[in-house]
Design a protein around this motif. Sequence first.
Motif, PDB file in Angstrom:
ATOM      1  N   PRO A  36       0.810  -1.227   0.000  1.00  0.00           N
ATOM      2  CA  PRO A  36       0.000   0.000   0.000  1.00  0.00           C
ATOM      3  C   PRO A  36       0.840   1.272   0.000  1.00  0.00           C
ATOM      4  CG  PRO A  36      -0.199  -1.165   2.100  1.00  0.00           C
ATOM      5  CD  PRO A  36       0.497  -2.078   1.171  1.00  0.00           C
ATOM      6  N   GLN A  91       1.856   1.956  -3.578  1.00  0.00           N
ATOM      7  CA  GLN A  91       0.774   2.538  -4.370  1.00  0.00           C
ATOM      8  C   GLN A  91       0.593   4.013  -4.056  1.00  0.00           C
ATOM      9  OE1 GLN A  91      -2.893   0.305  -3.997  1.00  0.00           O
ATOM     10  NE2 GLN A  91      -2.337  -0.943  -5.746  1.00  0.00           N
ATOM     11  N   ARG A  92       0.545   4.330  -2.773  1.00  0.00           N
ATOM     12  CA  ARG A  92       0.398   5.744  -2.394  1.00  0.00           C
ATOM     13  C   ARG A  92       1.600   6.556  -2.871  1.00  0.00           C
ATOM     14  NH1 ARG A  92      -0.930   3.280   2.514  1.00  0.00           N
ATOM     15  NH2 ARG A  92       1.071   3.960   3.398  1.00  0.00           N
ATOM     16  N   ARG A 116       1.410   7.144  -6.741  1.00  0.00           N
ATOM     17  CA  ARG A 116       0.441   8.185  -7.066  1.00  0.00           C
ATOM     18  C   ARG A 116       0.954   9.553  -6.621  1.00  0.00           C
ATOM     19  NH1 ARG A 116      -5.526   8.829  -4.436  1.00  0.00           N
ATOM     20  NH2 ARG A 116      -4.238   9.041  -2.571  1.00  0.00           N
ATOM     21  N   ASP A 120      -9.962   9.103  -5.750  1.00  0.00           N
ATOM     22  CA  ASP A 120     -10.012   7.760  -5.197  1.00  0.00           C
ATOM     23  C   ASP A 120      -8.723   7.016  -5.550  1.00  0.00           C
ATOM     24  OD1 ASP A 120     -11.598   5.292  -4.182  1.00  0.00           O
ATOM     25  OD2 ASP A 120     -10.906   4.699  -6.194  1.00  0.00           O
ATOM     26  N   GLY A 125      -7.927   3.813  -5.727  1.00  0.00           N
ATOM     27  CA  GLY A 125      -8.063   2.722  -6.682  1.00  0.00           C
ATOM     28  C   GLY A 125      -8.215   3.226  -8.103  1.00  0.00           C
ATOM     29  N   ALA A 126      -9.039   4.245  -8.306  1.00  0.00           N
ATOM     30  CA  ALA A 126      -9.234   4.796  -9.646  1.00  0.00           C
ATOM     31  C   ALA A 126      -7.966   5.462 -10.149  1.00  0.00           C
ATOM     32  CB  ALA A 126     -10.398   5.790  -9.629  1.00  0.00           C
ATOM     33  N   ILE A 161      -4.851   4.696  -9.327  1.00  0.00           N
ATOM     34  CA  ILE A 161      -3.864   3.663  -9.669  1.00  0.00           C
ATOM     35  C   ILE A 161      -4.232   2.999 -10.988  1.00  0.00           C
ATOM     36  CG2 ILE A 161      -2.934   1.421  -8.975  1.00  0.00           C
ATOM     37  CD1 ILE A 161      -1.708   3.782  -7.475  1.00  0.00           C
ATOM     38  N   SER A 162      -5.523   2.813 -11.243  1.00  0.00           N
ATOM     39  CA  SER A 162      -5.961   2.247 -12.524  1.00  0.00           C
ATOM     40  C   SER A 162      -5.562   3.170 -13.676  1.00  0.00           C
ATOM     41  CB  SER A 162      -7.474   2.033 -12.507  1.00  0.00           C
ATOM     42  OG  SER A 162      -7.920   1.510 -13.750  1.00  0.00           O
TER      43      SER A 162
END
Length: 480
Positions: free
Chosen positions: A330, A333-334, A337, A350, A352-353, A355-356
């Motif tokens: 995690p 990911q943070r 971004r 968001d 998740g969005a 990262i997508s």
Amino acid sequence: MPVSASYRPDPLFEKLGPEFADPVAPARFPEHILRRRNQAWAERLGLGELSAEEWTAHFARFEPLPDNMRQPLAMRYHGHQFRSYNPEIGDGRGFLHAQLRDDAGRLLDFGTKGSGQTPYSRFGDGRLTLKGGVREILAAEMLEALSVNTSKAFSLYETGEQLVRGDEPSPTRSSVLVRLSHSHIRFGTFQRLAFFERPDLAHQLIEHVCAAYYPQHLGLAGEARAAAMYGEIVEASARLAASWMGAGFVHGVLNTDNLNVTGESFDYGPWRFLPTSDPSFTAAYFDETGLYAFGRQPEAVSWALSQLGGALTLACAPALLEAELARFAPASQRGLRGYLFGRLKLTEGDLGADISFLSDMFSWLTESQAGWDQFFHDWHCGAASAERARQSPQAALYAADAFAPVRAGFEARTRGNAAALLAHPYYQQPQPVSMVIEEVERVWAAIAERDDWGPFEAKLRDIATLKAALSGCHASVAEG
């Protein structure tokens, strides 16, 4: 010596005692030709007023700084090198020269590279080629401009010796570098203590690391302190790996002796920046299996952290350490971004969005083979740069249908104040500042063939322009 009132010596490491380092004598060089003086960082450390002779005394002859370390220390550590454990390493051509506080109160080290033989030189000459010193400066300056948490190249002297190397034309010119780093305590420093089964020294080092770098955990004791420290290292390392991915940087040698407890990038040997996105791109010619390829860097850092966790079982229950290691994914990911949205000046939503969207962006970069630096230059501030992107040398790639998901992602995340952010003159030029290998080789060729330092100085000026343009785009990880 005219140090300013802001000079704050704080030689904490030598207080750990003789189990952690060996006193060494610096090499004596036939010449001291100054090639780089990092005046900006010197001023931040209260050393900006040093005369040329005083600079040479402290950063070429390595005379002690006032009220600082009494003598250089070659740090002891082990490490996994390409995942093979090596108990016969340590500072083999460098040492810790001094420690001091910057203007923000952070503890910083002066560490050397090419300063002579130590007990860990293993038949090496303890020297650094001038090309190696130049490359280290270029890597550190570019990464600092891109807000990657990196060591700084503080000083470089050409030293007048002729060195023989198997991986570049020889004889070749020599140098000695001083690196400014938040810490030189490596994962391998703890691994060495585990190898010798010294829990007493592990506890001592944990206390030192918390006091020097993570004082918020000093109120904890025993296993709780060890676990909290490890969690901080996990998160810092995850952010570092994420920033490499966002910067398009390939470190090249992610051994456990090249990763430190503050999550700071350092020790630039066979590094490269990507020309185009390629997960299999490697920096080191000897990385034959692609272990440390661009796309595998987060995995490599995670694996190294697991080895650090294994060493810390001397002082903490494995279950507590495993829980802290689980923070890596995690945090990555943070971190990815945060880094990329900072570089592109986008608005977070968001997770998740977001990262997508970044996954779509990386996929497009790889499939299209768009120039990496050109892309980030063209789309700074997202959709607000659409007109700029239409003037790009790779505008045809942006007009293709495959780019539509990336364009939509930009449109959904563009900030309202983008026009002001794009006003810097840097964004009016058609091409970005970059540091691909061909440019590095051109800089070196001018030095090697004609002793022409003009292209080197010009490149540093270009990097300074990039840094000024990006200033404020990130909450700079390089500052803490």
